[in-house]
Design a protein around this motif. Structure first.
Motif, PDB file in Angstrom:
ATOM      1  N   GLU A  67       0.828  -1.196   0.000  1.00  0.00           N
ATOM      2  CA  GLU A  67       0.000   0.000   0.000  1.00  0.00           C
ATOM      3  C   GLU A  67       0.868   1.253   0.000  1.00  0.00           C
ATOM      4  OE1 GLU A  67      -3.881  -0.916   2.291  1.00  0.00           O
ATOM      5  OE2 GLU A  67      -2.283  -1.842   3.431  1.00  0.00           O
ATOM      6  N   ALA A 276      -8.536  -8.387   1.953  1.00  0.00           N
ATOM      7  CA  ALA A 276      -9.199  -7.104   1.708  1.00  0.00           C
ATOM      8  C   ALA A 276      -9.635  -6.951   0.255  1.00  0.00           C
ATOM      9  CB  ALA A 276      -8.254  -5.959   2.085  1.00  0.00           C
ATOM     10  N   PRO A 278     -11.678  -7.657  -2.818  1.00  0.00           N
ATOM     11  CA  PRO A 278     -12.902  -8.381  -3.150  1.00  0.00           C
ATOM     12  C   PRO A 278     -12.756  -9.138  -4.466  1.00  0.00           C
ATOM     13  CG  PRO A 278     -13.244  -5.996  -3.332  1.00  0.00           C
ATOM     14  CD  PRO A 278     -11.800  -6.215  -3.037  1.00  0.00           C
ATOM     15  N   GLU A 296      -4.732   1.811   9.951  1.00  0.00           N
ATOM     16  CA  GLU A 296      -4.215   2.190   8.647  1.00  0.00           C
ATOM     17  C   GLU A 296      -2.695   2.097   8.656  1.00  0.00           C
ATOM     18  OE1 GLU A 296      -5.811   5.814   7.046  1.00  0.00           O
ATOM     19  OE2 GLU A 296      -7.614   5.573   8.238  1.00  0.00           O
TER      20      GLU A 296
ATOM     21  N   SER B 165      -5.678  11.131   7.963  1.00  0.00           N
ATOM     22  CA  SER B 165      -5.281  10.327   6.808  1.00  0.00           C
ATOM     23  C   SER B 165      -6.454  10.255   5.832  1.00  0.00           C
ATOM     24  CB  SER B 165      -4.931   8.916   7.266  1.00  0.00           C
ATOM     25  OG  SER B 165      -6.094   8.265   7.740  1.00  0.00           O
ATOM     26  N   GLY B 167      -8.144   7.717   4.764  1.00  0.00           N
ATOM     27  CA  GLY B 167      -9.218   6.854   5.260  1.00  0.00           C
ATOM     28  C   GLY B 167     -10.035   7.544   6.337  1.00  0.00           C
ATOM     29  N   MET B 168      -9.351   8.266   7.235  1.00  0.00           N
ATOM     30  CA  MET B 168     -10.054   8.983   8.309  1.00  0.00           C
ATOM     31  C   MET B 168     -10.901  10.124   7.734  1.00  0.00           C
ATOM     32  SD  MET B 168      -9.816   7.712  11.286  1.00  0.00           S
ATOM     33  CE  MET B 168      -9.068   6.153  11.690  1.00  0.00           C
ATOM     34  N   ARG B 171     -13.990   8.711   6.526  1.00  0.00           N
ATOM     35  CA  ARG B 171     -14.881   8.436   7.655  1.00  0.00           C
ATOM     36  C   ARG B 171     -15.606   9.709   8.095  1.00  0.00           C
ATOM     37  NH1 ARG B 171     -13.851   3.367  10.220  1.00  0.00           N
ATOM     38  NH2 ARG B 171     -12.037   2.403   9.269  1.00  0.00           N
ATOM     39  N   ASP B 195      -6.163   3.042  -0.024  1.00  0.00           N
ATOM     40  CA  ASP B 195      -5.501   1.745  -0.064  1.00  0.00           C
ATOM     41  C   ASP B 195      -6.512   0.635   0.149  1.00  0.00           C
ATOM     42  OD1 ASP B 195      -2.804   2.137  -0.629  1.00  0.00           O
ATOM     43  OD2 ASP B 195      -2.425   2.885   1.387  1.00  0.00           O
ATOM     44  N   VAL B 196      -6.156  -0.558  -0.312  1.00  0.00           N
ATOM     45  CA  VAL B 196      -7.138  -1.647  -0.358  1.00  0.00           C
ATOM     46  C   VAL B 196      -7.596  -2.096   1.033  1.00  0.00           C
ATOM     47  CG1 VAL B 196      -5.339  -3.407  -0.647  1.00  0.00           C
ATOM     48  CG2 VAL B 196      -7.645  -3.906  -1.365  1.00  0.00           C
ATOM     49  N   THR B 197      -6.704  -2.081   2.030  1.00  0.00           N
ATOM     50  CA  THR B 197      -7.174  -2.497   3.363  1.00  0.00           C
ATOM     51  C   THR B 197      -8.115  -1.441   3.946  1.00  0.00           C
ATOM     52  OG1 THR B 197      -5.228  -1.556   4.483  1.00  0.00           O
ATOM     53  CG2 THR B 197      -5.116  -3.870   3.891  1.00  0.00           C
ATOM     54  N   VAL B 198      -7.887  -0.167   3.611  1.00  0.00           N
ATOM     55  CA  VAL B 198      -8.757   0.899   4.092  1.00  0.00           C
ATOM     56  C   VAL B 198     -10.071   0.885   3.310  1.00  0.00           C
ATOM     57  CG1 VAL B 198      -8.925   3.382   4.485  1.00  0.00           C
ATOM     58  CG2 VAL B 198      -6.725   2.239   4.725  1.00  0.00           C
ATOM     59  N   GLN B 199      -9.981   0.570   2.021  1.00  0.00           N
ATOM     60  CA  GLN B 199     -11.192   0.421   1.208  1.00  0.00           C
ATOM     61  C   GLN B 199     -12.138  -0.591   1.836  1.00  0.00           C
ATOM     62  OE1 GLN B 199     -11.306  -0.131  -3.205  1.00  0.00           O
ATOM     63  NE2 GLN B 199     -11.731  -2.255  -2.742  1.00  0.00           N
ATOM     64  N   ALA B 200     -11.575  -1.727   2.258  1.00  0.00           N
ATOM     65  CA  ALA B 200     -12.409  -2.771   2.855  1.00  0.00           C
ATOM     66  C   ALA B 200     -13.090  -2.255   4.120  1.00  0.00           C
ATOM     67  CB  ALA B 200     -11.556  -4.004   3.163  1.00  0.00           C
ATOM     68  N   GLN B 201     -12.348  -1.473   4.923  1.00  0.00           N
ATOM     69  CA  GLN B 201     -12.923  -0.928   6.160  1.00  0.00           C
ATOM     70  C   GLN B 201     -14.075   0.039   5.845  1.00  0.00           C
ATOM     71  OE1 GLN B 201      -9.590   1.005   7.969  1.00  0.00           O
ATOM     72  NE2 GLN B 201      -8.509  -0.888   8.438  1.00  0.00           N
ATOM     73  N   ALA B 204     -17.199  -1.700   4.301  1.00  0.00           N
ATOM     74  CA  ALA B 204     -17.891  -2.494   5.319  1.00  0.00           C
ATOM     75  C   ALA B 204     -18.662  -1.574   6.267  1.00  0.00           C
ATOM     76  CB  ALA B 204     -16.891  -3.352   6.087  1.00  0.00           C
ATOM     77  N   VAL B 226     -15.642  -4.920  -5.942  1.00  0.00           N
ATOM     78  CA  VAL B 226     -16.393  -4.147  -4.951  1.00  0.00           C
ATOM     79  C   VAL B 226     -17.893  -4.399  -5.121  1.00  0.00           C
ATOM     80  CG1 VAL B 226     -17.063  -1.782  -4.345  1.00  0.00           C
ATOM     81  CG2 VAL B 226     -14.641  -2.374  -4.591  1.00  0.00           C
TER      82      VAL B 226
END
Lengths: 342, 330
Positions: A67, A276, A278, A296, B165, B167-168, B171, B195-201, B204, B226
């Motif tokens: 990332e 993560a 999909p 993060e 950030s 992602g935040m 939110r 980023d992909v891990t944040v996308q998932a959060q 969801a 997605v």
């Protein structure tokens, strides 16, 4: 066998590039000073790349994934010597190029070229396609006579699936996919052995991505190219790669063959990253355990102690907070940097 | 889920009928949305999928009449909770926007005001739309930030967007969208910059919140993964028109429009066969300023006949909950 001999044997198994690698990167570090005030006093260091090692076998595709802030693009630039190296060693075609001057790098650059992400920003809008593709030949004094030069440009255009009668057009007359073909033709002009591809399809529409991915795989077969591939789209990476290295905050956490990595990720970050993404299939998605990683990616300016991943890791142990795990070979041939497997 | 909702016979929360939108541009009039019809039920996530120039974002912006001075809704009706949004005055529309229909954009940085604190920005719609005092609105802002899992929400009220950030920030955008308990949330590529891990959060979180509140969601995206994970129903757009729509499961198992079929086949997936050449759709996505007279996909379609080059096929039912705009190739 001594311990180091065992380790070496395991590395050889993991590493199809062990014999005569095209590219070898040893303990590469790229650090940037953080300065403050008028006197530019150094108050810290950003360790963008912090001890990265890998080898590329001839003809393979090796991908760096991770990332933002993981250091994959900085690693790529350092390999091309477009970024100053703080420490470590880069061997290309058997030659240590880490400290080559610009003049000594010049003949070597012919052999290592770059394909950029943005097919709109990376082509000069005022140059005709023929001039864009032929420019590297002119710069390196390889253009030859006019007729030979034009013939080479036509050949390159045909190679990437562009019609020769497009040679006198300008970049704005082309779609994104065609522009990426122009960029690839330009990068092939000097007959390189290594192409460094930084997100080559991520700016393209879905239906065009497949065309460019197929082109790149076809060119690799026909010309025996080696790819260092940088991407964040793991589906594309899985499709195109032979081996994959996963990076997190400047370090490699896992390297493995494509199928080993995607079928059974071992490092907790690799697991989280794959979970993560999909899958384009609602049936599979409905039945998939959706364990979503918390938090993060922390700032590179101030990474966590020990293993950089420990604050987000579900398996973190006290040791992970203090001690950075080394990238070590495992029985199944992969390399992992994680105390869980020590 | 969507089948159950539709089968219950409840009227759709949003029903768009035959919507067309055009823009004055340097290259003449461009019709970006051409006769689009769709509907969303309460509690449902509808994904609008398409490539650049498909009209998916303009469709969403038109629902809120956010199409600028050079844009014009030529025809069509937008029925939201029984009210025709096209007939509302500017002032009445402002009461709907951000209140009953909320929007989340791709770039959380450019959608937040850099010189106002997060607390002020989250509290503002509550003061504006719900008549809360600033003090009460600040209290509610803390609850909203907690609800979208922002740590230490009381302390974060006085932070500025640049302290957060990506992602935040997204939110925070979601907290703002939730502020007035909207009935419909429109999310336009909400995670493309993340980023992909944040996308998932984030996705969801959006899904959980719509489940909790019973709000409907329109998710605009180009990412078929997605869609597979988060959508109940899908509308596929091409050249300004909806060319296929179905439940997500039905669409992936049984795509019926040649473009949908091509799109599905051209995407490598984590469960597909690696190394093999990908199937491709020949040619380029259409130029909206220069569309062919018939079906916009005809120049790229293996099945195109003369008929396809002359008329635009209407969206017709081809099965339960499955519609397609194609003259057929079977």
């Amino acid at each position: 066998m001594s311990e180091s001999a065992v380790a070496q044997a395991a590395t050889a198994a993991a590493d199809p590039a062990a014999g005569d690698p095209l590219l070898q990167v040893d303990d590469l570090k790229v650090h940037f000073p953080v300065t403050e005030g008028l006197l530019k006093r150094q108050v810290g260091t950003i360790k963008a790349v912090d001890g990265v090692s890998f080898k590329l076998a001839r003809g393979e595709t090796f991908s760096l994934v991770g990332e933002s802030g993981c250091g994959k693009s900085t690693t790529a630039l350092a390999v091309l010597r477009m970024q100053t190296v703080t420490a470590g060693r880069i061997l290309f075609e058997g030659v240590d190029v880490t400290h080559h001057s610009a003049a000594r790098m010049r003949p070597i650059r012919r052999r290592m070229q770059m394909v950029y992400q943005d097919p709109f920003g990376s082509l000069n809008p005022r140059m005709k396609v023929s001039a864009i593709i032929g420019e590297p030949l002119v710069i390196h004094g390889l253009a030859g006579d006019r007729e030979a030069h034009r013939a080479r440009i036509r050949e390159l255009m045909a190679l990437v699936g562009l019609l020769p009668d497009m040679a006198d057009r300008y970049p704005h007359e082309f779609s994104g996919g065609q522009r990426q073909r122009i960029g690839i033709a330009r990068s092939l002009a000097l007959d390189p052995s290594l192409l460094v591809c930084d997100e080559p399809v991520s700016a393209l529409d879905v239906s065009i991505q497949a065309q460019v991915v197929n082109l790149m795989m076809d060119l690799q077969r026909r010309l025996g190219l080696t790819y260092l591939f940088i991407a964040h789209d793991l589906s594309v990476v899985r499709h195109i790669s032979n081996r994959v290295a996963v990076m997190y905050l400047g370090r490699i956490v896992e390297i493995a063959d494509r199928d080993v990595l995607f079928n059974a990720p071992k490092h907790p970050y690799t697991e989280a990253l794959l979970a993560a993404v999909p899958v384009a299939n609602p049936e599979i998605e409905a039945n998939r355990a959706q364990q979503i990683i918390k938090g993060e990616v922390p700032s590179v300016r101030n990474p966590p102690s020990g293993c950089h991943f420990h604050p987000r890791c579900v398996h973190a142990m006290p040791r992970c907070r203090v001690e950075s795990p080394a990238l070590r070979p495992r029985d199944d041939g992969r390399l992992i940097a994680c105390h869980l497997y020590d | 889920m969507s089948e159950a909702i539709a089968a219950s016979g409840a009227p759709a929360l949003l029903r768009v009928e035959n919507l067309s939108v055009r823009f004055r541009t340097d290259r003449g009039m461009v019709r970006a949305v051409d006769g689009v019809s769709l509907h969303v039920h309460a509690g449902e996530t509808l994904a609008i999928v398409g490539e650049s120039g498909s009209g998916k974002s303009v469709t969403a912006l038109s629902l809120l009449r956010l199409i600028g001075d050079n844009g014009e809704i030529e025809q069509g009706r937008i029925l939201f909770d029984g009210v025709d949004l096209g007939r509302l005055s500017g002032a009445e529309m402002r009461k709907v926007r951000g209140n009953r229909i909320a929007m989340i954009f791709q770039e959380p940085m450019s959608s937040l005001n850099p010189v106002l604190t997060i607390g002020k920005q989250v509290a503002e719609p509550l003061v504006l739309h719900q008549g809360l005092s600033w003090q009460a609105a600040r209290k509610r802002a803390v609850e909203l930030l907690a609800r979208v899992s922002i740590p230490d929400p009381v302390d974060r009220l006085d932070s500025y967007p640049h302290h957060f950030s990506g992602g935040m920030r997204q939110r925070v955008m979601i907290a703002m969208a939730l502020a007035c308990d909207p009935k419909l949330i429109i999310a336009d590529e909400p995670t493309t910059a993340l980023d992909v891990t944040v996308q998932a959060q984030i996705l969801a979180l959006l899904k959980a919140l719509t489940r909790e509140t019973g709000a409907a969601q329109i998710l605009i995206t180009h990412d078929l993964g997605v869609v597979a994970r988060y959508a109940d129903r899908v509308a596929v757009m091409y050249g300004g028109r909806v060319i296929e729509s179905a439940s997500a499961r039905e669409l992936y198992a049984n795509p019926k429009h040649p473009y949908t079929q091509g799109l599905m086949a051209s995407v490598p997936s984590l469960d597909s066969d690696p190394g093999r050449p990908l199937q491709t759709i020949p040619g380029q996505p259409p130029d909206l300023a220069n569309l062919p007279p018939g079906c916009a996909f005809a120049p790229r379609c293996a099945y195109a006949r003369d008929l396809c080059r002359q008329g635009k096929p209407p969206l017709e039912s081809i099965g339960p909950q499955h519609e397609r705009a194609c003259y057929g190739y079977e």
